[in-house]
Design an enzyme around this catalytic site. Structure first.
Site, PDB file in Angstrom:
ATOM      1  N   HIS A   1     -19.021 -20.839  13.752  1.00  0.00           N
ATOM      2  CA  HIS A   1     -18.151 -20.569  14.659  1.00  0.00           C
ATOM      3  C   HIS A   1     -18.152 -18.875  14.971  1.00  0.00           C
ATOM      4  O   HIS A   1     -18.327 -18.262  14.085  1.00  0.00           O
ATOM      5  CB  HIS A   1     -16.670 -20.725  14.440  1.00  0.00           C
ATOM      6  CG  HIS A   1     -16.144 -22.204  14.497  1.00  0.00           C
ATOM      7  ND1 HIS A   1     -15.042 -22.728  13.971  1.00  0.00           N
ATOM      8  CD2 HIS A   1     -16.955 -23.313  15.139  1.00  0.00           C
ATOM      9  CE1 HIS A   1     -15.037 -24.159  14.013  1.00  0.00           C
ATOM     10  NE2 HIS A   1     -16.106 -24.415  14.846  1.00  0.00           N
TER      11      HIS A   1
ATOM     12  N   ARG B   1     -17.553 -33.891  12.441  1.00  0.00           N
ATOM     13  CA  ARG B   1     -17.764 -32.508  12.075  1.00  0.00           C
ATOM     14  C   ARG B   1     -16.365 -31.903  11.927  1.00  0.00           C
ATOM     15  O   ARG B   1     -16.294 -31.260  10.948  1.00  0.00           O
ATOM     16  CB  ARG B   1     -18.613 -31.871  13.034  1.00  0.00           C
ATOM     17  CG  ARG B   1     -18.296 -30.235  13.301  1.00  0.00           C
ATOM     18  CD  ARG B   1     -19.137 -29.711  14.414  1.00  0.00           C
ATOM     19  NE  ARG B   1     -18.788 -28.429  14.838  1.00  0.00           N
ATOM     20  CZ  ARG B   1     -19.414 -27.446  14.444  1.00  0.00           C
ATOM     21  NH1 ARG B   1     -20.582 -27.544  13.425  1.00  0.00           N
ATOM     22  NH2 ARG B   1     -19.170 -26.177  14.886  1.00  0.00           N
TER      23      ARG B   1
ATOM     24  N   TYR C   1      -8.171 -25.904  12.297  1.00  0.00           N
ATOM     25  CA  TYR C   1      -8.027 -26.869  11.189  1.00  0.00           C
ATOM     26  C   TYR C   1      -6.911 -26.858  10.399  1.00  0.00           C
ATOM     27  O   TYR C   1      -6.665 -27.778   9.557  1.00  0.00           O
ATOM     28  CB  TYR C   1      -9.403 -27.063  10.423  1.00  0.00           C
ATOM     29  CG  TYR C   1     -10.496 -27.380  11.510  1.00  0.00           C
ATOM     30  CD1 TYR C   1     -10.780 -28.588  11.914  1.00  0.00           C
ATOM     31  CD2 TYR C   1     -11.488 -26.474  11.471  1.00  0.00           C
ATOM     32  CE1 TYR C   1     -11.697 -28.915  12.752  1.00  0.00           C
ATOM     33  CE2 TYR C   1     -12.512 -26.612  12.411  1.00  0.00           C
ATOM     34  CZ  TYR C   1     -12.615 -28.045  13.010  1.00  0.00           C
ATOM     35  OH  TYR C   1     -13.675 -28.176  13.904  1.00  0.00           O
TER      36      TYR C   1
ATOM     37  N   ARG D   1     -23.347 -30.597  14.709  1.00  0.00           N
ATOM     38  CA  ARG D   1     -23.068 -30.782  15.988  1.00  0.00           C
ATOM     39  C   ARG D   1     -24.041 -31.997  16.409  1.00  0.00           C
ATOM     40  O   ARG D   1     -25.080 -32.015  15.741  1.00  0.00           O
ATOM     41  CB  ARG D   1     -23.264 -29.601  16.936  1.00  0.00           C
ATOM     42  CG  ARG D   1     -22.145 -28.390  16.923  1.00  0.00           C
ATOM     43  CD  ARG D   1     -22.547 -27.304  17.714  1.00  0.00           C
ATOM     44  NE  ARG D   1     -21.437 -26.344  17.599  1.00  0.00           N
ATOM     45  CZ  ARG D   1     -21.578 -25.172  17.076  1.00  0.00           C
ATOM     46  NH1 ARG D   1     -22.780 -24.904  16.276  1.00  0.00           N
ATOM     47  NH2 ARG D   1     -20.871 -24.069  16.883  1.00  0.00           N
TER      48      ARG D   1
ATOM     49  N   HIS E   1     -18.657 -35.769  17.176  1.00  0.00           N
ATOM     50  CA  HIS E   1     -17.971 -34.375  16.888  1.00  0.00           C
ATOM     51  C   HIS E   1     -16.711 -34.536  15.990  1.00  0.00           C
ATOM     52  O   HIS E   1     -16.445 -33.910  14.993  1.00  0.00           O
ATOM     53  CB  HIS E   1     -17.508 -33.893  18.096  1.00  0.00           C
ATOM     54  CG  HIS E   1     -17.604 -32.398  18.036  1.00  0.00           C
ATOM     55  ND1 HIS E   1     -18.980 -31.548  17.974  1.00  0.00           N
ATOM     56  CD2 HIS E   1     -16.753 -31.408  18.058  1.00  0.00           C
ATOM     57  CE1 HIS E   1     -18.727 -30.399  18.192  1.00  0.00           C
ATOM     58  NE2 HIS E   1     -17.382 -30.146  17.843  1.00  0.00           N
TER      59      HIS E   1
ATOM     60  N   LYS F   1     -25.984 -23.530  18.630  1.00  0.00           N
ATOM     61  CA  LYS F   1     -25.430 -23.243  19.880  1.00  0.00           C
ATOM     62  C   LYS F   1     -24.976 -21.617  19.835  1.00  0.00           C
ATOM     63  O   LYS F   1     -24.716 -20.924  18.799  1.00  0.00           O
ATOM     64  CB  LYS F   1     -23.643 -23.609  19.755  1.00  0.00           C
ATOM     65  CG  LYS F   1     -22.958 -23.280  20.845  1.00  0.00           C
ATOM     66  CD  LYS F   1     -21.675 -23.848  20.888  1.00  0.00           C
ATOM     67  CE  LYS F   1     -20.737 -23.926  22.131  1.00  0.00           C
ATOM     68  NZ  LYS F   1     -19.187 -24.417  22.094  1.00  0.00           N
TER      69      LYS F   1
END
Length: 384
Positions: A344, A321, A353, A229, A318, A254
């Site tokens: 995640h 990523r 994805y 990120r 992003h 995060k």
């Protein structure tokens, strides 16, 4: 140094009995490519401008796309609501209200909100307080927030994410003030389920190749090869790079979680070359005075490299990523490992994805290809 692109001027006109949105700028091949390929605009030989049929949706799209590449002057096509929102920036808050907002900022910091969340919420609360001040609102009532939401978010067609952030910020401000005002009944739009923009390996290679200098090249290599990120990349320290185990330690990412991601052999070689030239002291990417690279600097690095590479997709840091995750999936990496590498919380986030993987789509056999087509000769009168 790259020459900045000219200002794009939007206007309204009548062309062949149709109201059109004109897109004018000084001669620029890059902006002409964006207008034609990204926006589908047509060229008017008589007016010497690009144009689209005039509509609020087209205006919003042109603004969103063109602002990624150049300054945009949309003053001639702004609605009253948009002009009101623009004029709100000129409102000067009383000192007492400014002090209140500063106390709100400190309150959020004590609750351990991330710096980016604090910055976003405070800026939105400032805008809300300017609205209160301009409307001479001396007390908060249940009708103020829906009215603000309609006048300054819905009418100017702010994005769904902006609207949700604004409501969340105001809720936090009310909580800080200890004011019980029910704003949960405001109609919140459902988020658009957009698929992420993914680059091909060739496009990633081109973007990195067109980086302005070695520092920019190293930054782009790192973000892509580790699935970083933006905030993780600028907070990365030299001590977080483990070249023995070929891993990078991402700390307090995060959700304030630590994780490890991959260290590429090629990225490590570029990183070592970069460190020999720029000699960073603490953070891997430092400004001229040893401070961390700013998020805006990273965004500009990507923007310049994408423009120089001639890529017209909407690419952000992003996107690198997203591309890293998609390419891992296409190489057969298990989704659980991709989830861990990206940090995640839920596998559902990583599952997106599977929808953008070219390899997965290409493996699906089109049912039309299973048909035996009629190859009989046509009748003579149809044989042309």
């Amino acid at each position: 140094m790259q020459t900045p692109l000219p200002t794009v001027v939007l206007d309204r006109a009548v062309h062949r009995n149709q109201t059109i949105l004109t897109i004018a700028f000084e001669r620029s091949r890059a902006l002409a490519t964006v207008a034609q390929q990204a926006l589908g605009a047509k060229w008017s030989q008589t007016r010497k401008v690009w144009y689209l049929p005039y509509s609020q949706n087209n205006k919003a799209q042109v603004l969103a796309v063109m602002q990624r590449y150049a300054p945009v002057d949309a003053s001639r096509v702004q609605s009253k609501a948009e002009k009101d929102a623009h004029n709100m920036h000129d409102v000067v808050l009383p000192e007492a209200m400014r002090d209140e907002i500063d106390r709100f900022r400190k309150w959020m910091l004590t609750k351990r909100y991330s710096d980016s969340t604090v910055t976003t919420y405070v800026s939105l609360v400032v805008f809300f307080c300017k609205y209160l001040h301009k409307r001479h609102c001396t007390a908060l009532t249940p009708m103020i927030v829906p009215r603000f939401n309609y006048e300054f978010i819905v009418l100017p067609r702010k994005s769904i994410s902006y609207q949700n952030q604004a409501i969340n910020a105001i809720k936090q401000f009310f909580e800080y003030r200890g004011i019980e005002v029910e704003i949960g009944e405001i109609e919140r739009p459902k988020r658009e389920k957009k698929l992420p923009v993914v680059l091909s390996l060739d496009e990633v290679n081109r973007i990195i190749s067109f980086a302005y200098n070695l520092r920019h090249k190293t930054l782009l290599c790192l973000i892509y090869s580790g699935g970083f990120r933006l905030s993780e990349a600028i907070n990365l320290k030299l001590a977080d790079i483990d070249s023995q185990r070929m891993l990078i330690h991402i700390k307090a990412a995060k959700g304030r979680k630590d994780r490890y991601t991959l260290l590429s052999q090629k990225a490590l070689a570029i990183m070592r070359e970069y460190c020999n030239v720029y000699t960073p002291k603490v953070y891997l990417f430092e400004g001229p005075n040893g401070e961390r690279y700013s998020p805006r600097s990273v965004q500009n690095v990507v923007k310049v490299a994408v423009t120089r590479a001639g890529i017209t997709k909407h690419i952000t840091p992003h996107s690198l990523r997203h591309s890293f995750a998609t390419h891992l999936l296409e190489n057969g990496t298990d989704l659980r490992y991709i989830q861990n590498l990206l940090g995640h919380n839920s596998p559902k986030t990583t599952m997106i994805y599977t929808h953008v993987s070219e390899m997965a789509v290409q493996k699906i056999r089109n049912p039309f290809d299973t048909m035996e087509l009629n190859t009989q000769p046509l009748p003579d009168h149809l044989n042309f």
